[in-house]
Scaffold this motif. Structure first.
Motif, PDB file in Angstrom:
ATOM      1  N   THR A  14       2.783   4.118   5.126  1.00 48.69           N
ATOM      2  CA  THR A  14       2.938   4.278   3.685  1.00 48.69           C
ATOM      3  C   THR A  14       2.556   2.971   2.991  1.00 48.69           C
ATOM      4  OG1 THR A  14       4.784   5.779   4.055  1.00 48.69           O
ATOM      5  CG2 THR A  14       4.550   4.899   1.849  1.00 48.69           C
ATOM      6  N   ASP A  16       2.222   1.390  -1.069  1.00 44.75           N
ATOM      7  CA  ASP A  16       2.382   1.528  -2.517  1.00 44.75           C
ATOM      8  C   ASP A  16       1.735   0.326  -3.183  1.00 44.75           C
ATOM      9  OD1 ASP A  16       3.859   3.934  -2.626  1.00 44.75           O
ATOM     10  OD2 ASP A  16       5.659   2.857  -2.033  1.00 44.75           O
ATOM     11  N   ARG A  31      -0.719   5.239  -4.353  1.00 46.07           N
ATOM     12  CA  ARG A  31       0.225   5.451  -3.258  1.00 46.07           C
ATOM     13  C   ARG A  31      -0.476   6.258  -2.165  1.00 46.07           C
ATOM     14  NH1 ARG A  31       3.893   8.135  -6.143  1.00 46.07           N
ATOM     15  NH2 ARG A  31       4.686   6.154  -6.877  1.00 46.07           N
ATOM     16  N   SER A  33       0.078   7.800   1.989  1.00 43.64           N
ATOM     17  CA  SER A  33       0.986   8.006   3.116  1.00 43.64           C
ATOM     18  C   SER A  33       0.317   8.903   4.152  1.00 43.64           C
ATOM     19  CB  SER A  33       2.311   8.618   2.664  1.00 43.64           C
ATOM     20  OG  SER A  33       2.106   9.904   2.144  1.00 43.64           O
ATOM     21  N   GLN A  86       0.798  -5.146  -3.647  1.00 44.64           N
ATOM     22  CA  GLN A  86       1.934  -4.353  -3.170  1.00 44.64           C
ATOM     23  C   GLN A  86       3.185  -4.670  -3.940  1.00 44.64           C
ATOM     24  OE1 GLN A  86       2.045  -4.956   1.084  1.00 44.64           O
ATOM     25  NE2 GLN A  86       1.044  -3.016   1.371  1.00 44.64           N
TER      26      GLN A  86
END
Length: 86
Positions: A14, A16, A31, A33, A86
């Motif tokens: 993941t 972000d 984002r 994942s 990040q």
């Protein structure tokens, strides 16, 4: 044999990212994942848009988790070069 928490740090599933520039009125998020699919493969789920709004989503299918993580890492590197952090 090995510590699973250490393994997760080496290959994140993941990511972000945010890009905020008040002078350009820019507040964006990105984002990503990696998630398993129903057929034994893996999907790279990508979401992006303006912070505070719903945004858009795209799902890429990959034959296995390794390929999906490789795609995630390449895309994260491209986004970081464009100013996302990040």
């Amino acid at each position: 044999m090995f510590d699973i928490s250490q393994q997760m740090e080496v290959f994140p599933t993941t990511v972000d990212l945010k890009r905020i520039d008040p002078s350009l009125n820019m507040r964006r998020f990105y984002r990503m994942s990696v998630q398993p699919d129903l057929f034994g493969g893996a999907c790279l789920v990508r979401e992006w848009g303006r912070i505070g709004f719903q945004g858009q989503m795209m799902v890429e299918t990959h034959p296995d988790e390794g390929n999906a993580i490789t795609a995630l890492m390449k895309l994260a590197a491209v986004k970081k070069r464009r100013g996302y952090v990040q």
